[in-house]
Design an enzyme around this catalytic site. Structure first.
Site, PDB file in Angstrom:
ATOM      1  N   GLY A   1      30.827  36.121  45.370  1.00 38.71           N
ATOM      2  CA  GLY A   1      30.920  35.223  44.216  1.00 38.71           C
ATOM      3  C   GLY A   1      29.604  34.935  43.541  1.00 38.71           C
ATOM      4  O   GLY A   1      29.544  34.083  42.647  1.00 38.71           O
TER       5      GLY A   1
ATOM      6  N   GLU B   1      29.633  38.749  51.227  1.00 40.61           N
ATOM      7  CA  GLU B   1      30.578  39.697  50.624  1.00 40.61           C
ATOM      8  C   GLU B   1      30.339  39.854  49.126  1.00 40.61           C
ATOM      9  O   GLU B   1      31.250  39.613  48.323  1.00 40.61           O
ATOM     10  CB  GLU B   1      32.013  39.202  50.853  1.00 40.61           C
ATOM     11  CG  GLU B   1      32.396  38.997  52.304  1.00 40.61           C
ATOM     12  CD  GLU B   1      33.775  38.360  52.467  1.00 40.61           C
ATOM     13  OE1 GLU B   1      34.414  38.006  51.453  1.00 40.61           O
ATOM     14  OE2 GLU B   1      34.212  38.206  53.621  1.00 40.61           O
ATOM     15  N   PRO B   2      29.139  40.213  48.724  1.00 34.17           N
ATOM     16  CA  PRO B   2      28.910  40.341  47.284  1.00 34.17           C
ATOM     17  C   PRO B   2      29.627  41.551  46.699  1.00 34.17           C
ATOM     18  O   PRO B   2      29.670  42.620  47.327  1.00 34.17           O
ATOM     19  CB  PRO B   2      27.391  40.519  47.183  1.00 34.17           C
ATOM     20  CG  PRO B   2      26.992  41.127  48.483  1.00 34.17           C
ATOM     21  CD  PRO B   2      27.954  40.590  49.520  1.00 34.17           C
TER      22      PRO B   2
ATOM     23  N   ARG C   1      30.324  41.724  42.588  1.00 36.34           N
ATOM     24  CA  ARG C   1      29.723  41.781  41.252  1.00 36.34           C
ATOM     25  C   ARG C   1      28.188  41.793  41.301  1.00 36.34           C
ATOM     26  O   ARG C   1      27.552  42.474  40.509  1.00 36.34           O
ATOM     27  CB  ARG C   1      30.194  40.556  40.450  1.00 36.34           C
ATOM     28  CG  ARG C   1      29.867  40.634  38.977  1.00 36.34           C
ATOM     29  CD  ARG C   1      30.125  39.302  38.260  1.00 36.34           C
ATOM     30  NE  ARG C   1      31.294  38.617  38.696  1.00 36.34           N
ATOM     31  CZ  ARG C   1      32.464  38.613  38.060  1.00 36.34           C
ATOM     32  NH1 ARG C   1      32.594  39.301  36.954  1.00 36.34           N
ATOM     33  NH2 ARG C   1      33.469  37.922  38.537  1.00 36.34           N
TER      34      ARG C   1
ATOM     35  N   ARG D   1      38.374  42.007  31.309  1.00 37.34           N
ATOM     36  CA  ARG D   1      37.696  40.731  31.575  1.00 37.34           C
ATOM     37  C   ARG D   1      37.598  39.809  30.355  1.00 37.34           C
ATOM     38  O   ARG D   1      37.845  38.606  30.481  1.00 37.34           O
ATOM     39  CB  ARG D   1      36.303  40.966  32.169  1.00 37.34           C
ATOM     40  CG  ARG D   1      36.332  41.680  33.521  1.00 37.34           C
ATOM     41  CD  ARG D   1      35.055  41.481  34.305  1.00 37.34           C
ATOM     42  NE  ARG D   1      34.900  40.094  34.701  1.00 37.34           N
ATOM     43  CZ  ARG D   1      34.211  39.183  34.061  1.00 37.34           C
ATOM     44  NH1 ARG D   1      33.530  39.507  32.981  1.00 37.34           N
ATOM     45  NH2 ARG D   1      34.176  37.958  34.487  1.00 37.34           N
TER      46      ARG D   1
ATOM     47  N   TYR E   1      39.750  36.694  31.473  1.00 32.67           N
ATOM     48  CA  TYR E   1      38.933  35.627  32.080  1.00 32.67           C
ATOM     49  C   TYR E   1      37.987  34.975  31.073  1.00 32.67           C
ATOM     50  O   TYR E   1      37.119  34.211  31.474  1.00 32.67           O
ATOM     51  CB  TYR E   1      38.054  36.192  33.196  1.00 32.67           C
ATOM     52  CG  TYR E   1      38.782  36.948  34.271  1.00 32.67           C
ATOM     53  CD1 TYR E   1      39.488  36.278  35.263  1.00 32.67           C
ATOM     54  CD2 TYR E   1      38.764  38.331  34.300  1.00 32.67           C
ATOM     55  CE1 TYR E   1      40.146  36.981  36.256  1.00 32.67           C
ATOM     56  CE2 TYR E   1      39.420  39.040  35.291  1.00 32.67           C
ATOM     57  CZ  TYR E   1      40.111  38.355  36.258  1.00 32.67           C
ATOM     58  OH  TYR E   1      40.756  39.050  37.242  1.00 32.67           O
TER      59      TYR E   1
ATOM     60  N   CYS F   1      48.158  47.655  21.409  1.00 26.91           N
ATOM     61  CA  CYS F   1      49.021  46.852  20.534  1.00 26.91           C
ATOM     62  C   CYS F   1      49.270  45.473  21.124  1.00 26.91           C
ATOM     63  O   CYS F   1      50.388  45.168  21.581  1.00 26.91           O
ATOM     64  CB  CYS F   1      50.309  47.613  20.247  1.00 26.91           C
ATOM     65  SG  CYS F   1      49.961  49.028  19.217  1.00 26.91           S
ATOM     66  N   GLU F   2      48.255  44.694  21.164  1.00 31.02           N
ATOM     67  CA  GLU F   2      48.290  43.308  21.648  1.00 31.02           C
ATOM     68  C   GLU F   2      47.252  42.544  20.844  1.00 31.02           C
ATOM     69  O   GLU F   2      46.103  43.009  20.729  1.00 31.02           O
ATOM     70  CB  GLU F   2      47.876  43.222  23.129  1.00 31.02           C
ATOM     71  CG  GLU F   2      48.754  43.960  24.101  1.00 31.02           C
ATOM     72  CD  GLU F   2      49.867  43.087  24.669  1.00 31.02           C
ATOM     73  OE1 GLU F   2      49.872  41.864  24.432  1.00 31.02           O
ATOM     74  OE2 GLU F   2      50.739  43.662  25.360  1.00 31.02           O
TER      75      GLU F   2
ATOM     76  N   TYR G   1      34.730  44.936  38.324  1.00 28.74           N
ATOM     77  CA  TYR G   1      36.018  44.542  37.743  1.00 28.74           C
ATOM     78  C   TYR G   1      36.215  45.189  36.366  1.00 28.74           C
ATOM     79  O   TYR G   1      36.800  44.600  35.476  1.00 28.74           O
ATOM     80  CB  TYR G   1      36.134  43.016  37.687  1.00 28.74           C
ATOM     81  CG  TYR G   1      35.831  42.396  39.034  1.00 28.74           C
ATOM     82  CD1 TYR G   1      36.693  42.576  40.098  1.00 28.74           C
ATOM     83  CD2 TYR G   1      34.644  41.692  39.263  1.00 28.74           C
ATOM     84  CE1 TYR G   1      36.404  42.063  41.356  1.00 28.74           C
ATOM     85  CE2 TYR G   1      34.345  41.178  40.516  1.00 28.74           C
ATOM     86  CZ  TYR G   1      35.232  41.371  41.556  1.00 28.74           C
ATOM     87  OH  TYR G   1      34.940  40.868  42.789  1.00 28.74           O
TER      88      TYR G   1
HETATM   89  N1  LLP Z   1      35.226  38.105  48.996  1.00 28.23           N
HETATM   90  C1  LLP Z   1      36.497  37.767  48.702  1.00 28.23           C
HETATM   91  C2  LLP Z   1      37.382  37.295  49.755  1.00 28.23           C
HETATM   92  C3  LLP Z   1      36.935  37.869  47.373  1.00 28.23           C
HETATM   93  O1  LLP Z   1      38.185  37.540  47.071  1.00 28.23           O
HETATM   94  C4  LLP Z   1      36.047  38.338  46.372  1.00 28.23           C
HETATM   95  C5  LLP Z   1      36.480  38.457  44.981  1.00 28.23           C
HETATM   96  C6  LLP Z   1      34.741  38.684  46.743  1.00 28.23           C
HETATM   97  C7  LLP Z   1      34.370  38.544  48.071  1.00 28.23           C
HETATM   98  C8  LLP Z   1      33.736  39.219  45.787  1.00 28.23           C
HETATM   99  O2  LLP Z   1      33.443  38.378  44.723  1.00 28.23           O
HETATM  100  P1  LLP Z   1      32.227  38.755  43.735  1.00 28.23           P
HETATM  101  O3  LLP Z   1      30.980  38.784  44.592  1.00 28.23           O
HETATM  102  O4  LLP Z   1      32.506  40.092  43.155  1.00 28.23           O
HETATM  103  O5  LLP Z   1      32.218  37.703  42.708  1.00 28.23           O
HETATM  104  N2  LLP Z   1      38.454  40.054  38.494  1.00 28.23           N
HETATM  105  C9  LLP Z   1      37.619  38.875  38.405  1.00 28.23           C
HETATM  106  C10 LLP Z   1      36.923  38.565  39.697  1.00 28.23           C
HETATM  107  C11 LLP Z   1      37.902  38.405  40.847  1.00 28.23           C
HETATM  108  C12 LLP Z   1      37.237  38.205  42.174  1.00 28.23           C
HETATM  109  C13 LLP Z   1      38.221  38.344  43.275  1.00 28.23           C
HETATM  110  N3  LLP Z   1      37.670  38.169  44.574  1.00 28.23           N
HETATM  111  C14 LLP Z   1      36.619  39.052  37.273  1.00 28.23           C
HETATM  112  O6  LLP Z   1      36.636  40.095  36.635  1.00 28.23           O
HETATM  113  O7  LLP Z   1      35.839  38.153  36.993  1.00 28.23           O
END
Ligand code: LLP
Length: 437
Positions: A261, A295-296, A298, A334, A338, A365-366, A394
């Site tokens: 996150g 758990e990075p 993004r 995105r 979002y 077409c949206e 993503y």
């Molecule tokens: N760990 C778990 C359990 C997760 O559910 C996620 C993301 C991550 C790690 C990694 O998160 P990150 O580091 O990538 O922020 N599609 C959305 C983001 C959905 C994230 C879902 N879970 C977007 O495009 O913003």
């Protein structure tokens, strides 16, 4: 740092350059590049729309996380969902990353890419028994269990298989993360995790179960979070759970998994200060013999990727200027799903016209099909190339075939060399698997 979500109407928009000082796509001699490779040259070879990933940047980000948390015993479990392309998995796996997975399909990819199963953690509220069996066969590091019923199912599957399943409970810390409501997962009413009290009960059940073993504790509060504070609040909650488990069940958990996150700079605001987060985490883990898992997703791949799209037409109507491109919500969902704000610029400086606020829209077409709204851009001519940044996470992975649009190609540039990581889909791919008589 404002999150922008509370003031959607007042977002800063464009121009794109200067948003991220350490851009993976610098402009040189008037042309945007991926490292040294001209984006124009890539488009000539592979066409548009095109996803381009800068492998050097991915590794730089991986090392930045590793270095920031350096004194700690750390496992970086790359969140596969952000970008599951095999080339990306191989790159990160080769650098020592494990993986955070949420499906059997992701496990299949991870194993195919040669990532060590002992560095794989499996989250998600809806794991099926088949997926559990598969993950047990592969010998993953741990299941991150998200409910009492899931724990029962996992216990049965493990017992039937004659093995012990390693488990961490995903705790819902009731922390409200400053991010879009769809990517916020740590508040009590979210579907994810269980309350600290229920977690303590689940650990008791795990300790009493002959086919389950408690190995860690997990939390993940959401995505694209730009402040350390909510992560640290969540960490405090799970450390308290770990202490209670030790008192209650006599079990010393081996790891704490803080999830992912970590926010990146985009067209809206700046990045999370990963060093400030690391300092706060290190202070809290001092004196504890806990491995830290992160758990990075993004943070490792987001700004290392761009979506290249060509301008098809320009259209002025209803007081607006529409730049119509050959990519839209089918390639990058995105912005429409979002409210994601990606930094967007022209690939060629020479295309510069007068700067206006434009809507960059796709062919789908949206009415909700757009890459940006009210974005300041030199008005391009048809044929101009547009670069949509921060599309490495993503992006392609959420692409669809809606409107029967073949999905784009993906190219990885690493060490100055472009490789086609996934070919562009053809019309034949669209009907593959359908009954055709
Ligand atoms: N760990 C778990 C359990 C997760 O559910 C996620 C993301 C991550 C790690 C990694 O998160 P990150 O580091 O990538 O922020 N599609 C959305 C983001 C959905 C994230 C879902 N879970 C977007 O495009 O913003």
């Amino acid at each position: 740092m404002g999150t922008g979500l509370l003031n959607i109407g007042q977002r800063r928009r464009g121009p794109a350059e200067g948003v991220s000082a350490d851009s993976a796509f610098p402009r040189r001699d008037g042309v945007l590049r991926c490292g040294e490779v001209s984006l124009e040259a890539l488009v000539q070879e592979y066409g548009t729309p095109l996803y381009v990933y800068n492998g050097d940047r991915i590794l730089e980000r991986f090392h930045a996380v590793r270095d920031a948390f350096a004194p700690l015993d750390l496992v970086i479990a790359y969140s596969v969902k952000a970008n599951p392309n095999l080339a990306v998995l191989r790159l990160l796996g080769g650098a020592g990353a494990g993986a955070d997975i949420v499906s059997g399909g992701e496990l299949y990819r991870v194993r195919h890419a040669g990532i060590d199963p002992e560095r794989v953690v499996f989250a998600g509220v809806g794991k099926t028994r088949d997926e559990m069996r598969y993950a047990l066969e592969q010998g993953i590091m741990a299941f991150h269990v998200e409910s009492a019923q899931e724990l029962v199912a996992l216990g049965e599957v493990a017992r039937d298989a004659g093995v012990t399943a390693p488990v961490a409970v995903r705790v819902n810390p009731d922390v409200r993360s400053p991010t879009h409501e769809f990517t916020r997962t740590g508040h009590a009413s979210a579907k994810f995790g269980v309350s600290p009290d229920e977690a303590v009960d689940l650990y008791r059940a795990i300790v009493e179960h002959t086919a389950l073993s408690a190995v860690g504790v997990n939390v993940h509060i959401g995505s694209q979070i730009r402040e350390p504070r909510p992560f640290l609040a969540a960490l405090d909650v799970v450390l308290e759970v770990a202490d209670r488990v030790l008192r209650d069940s006599g079990t010393d958990l081996r790891y704490v998994d803080l999830g992912g996150g970590f926010g990146i700079a985009d067209g809206e605001a700046g990045a999370l200060d990963i060093r400030a987060l690391a300092a706060g985490v290190a202070a809290r883990l001092e004196g504890r013999s806990l491995t830290l898992i992160l758990e990075p997703g993004r943070f490792l791949v987001g700004d290392a990727g761009a979506l290249l799209t060509r301008v098809l037409y320009l259209k002025r109507s209803g007081g607006k200027t529409f730049v119509i491109t050959d990519a839209g919500m089918t390639e990058l969902i995105r912005p429409s799903h979002y409210g994601g704000v990606h930094a967007i610029s022209l690939v060629h400086d020479s295309d510069k016209g007068s700067v206006e606020r434009v809507d960059i829209v796709g062919p789908v077409c949206e009415q909700g099909d757009f890459l940006a709204r009210d974005w300041r851009l030199p008005v391009p001519s048809p044929g101009a190339l547009i670069c949509v940044r921060q599309a490495g996470a993503y992006g392609f992975t959420m692409a669809s075939n809606y409107n029967s649009r073949p999905r784009p190609a993906e190219v990885l540039v690493h060490g100055g060399r472009p490789t086609l990581a996934r070919r562009r889909e053809e019309y034949g791919d669209l009907i593959r698997g359908e009954r055709d008589d």
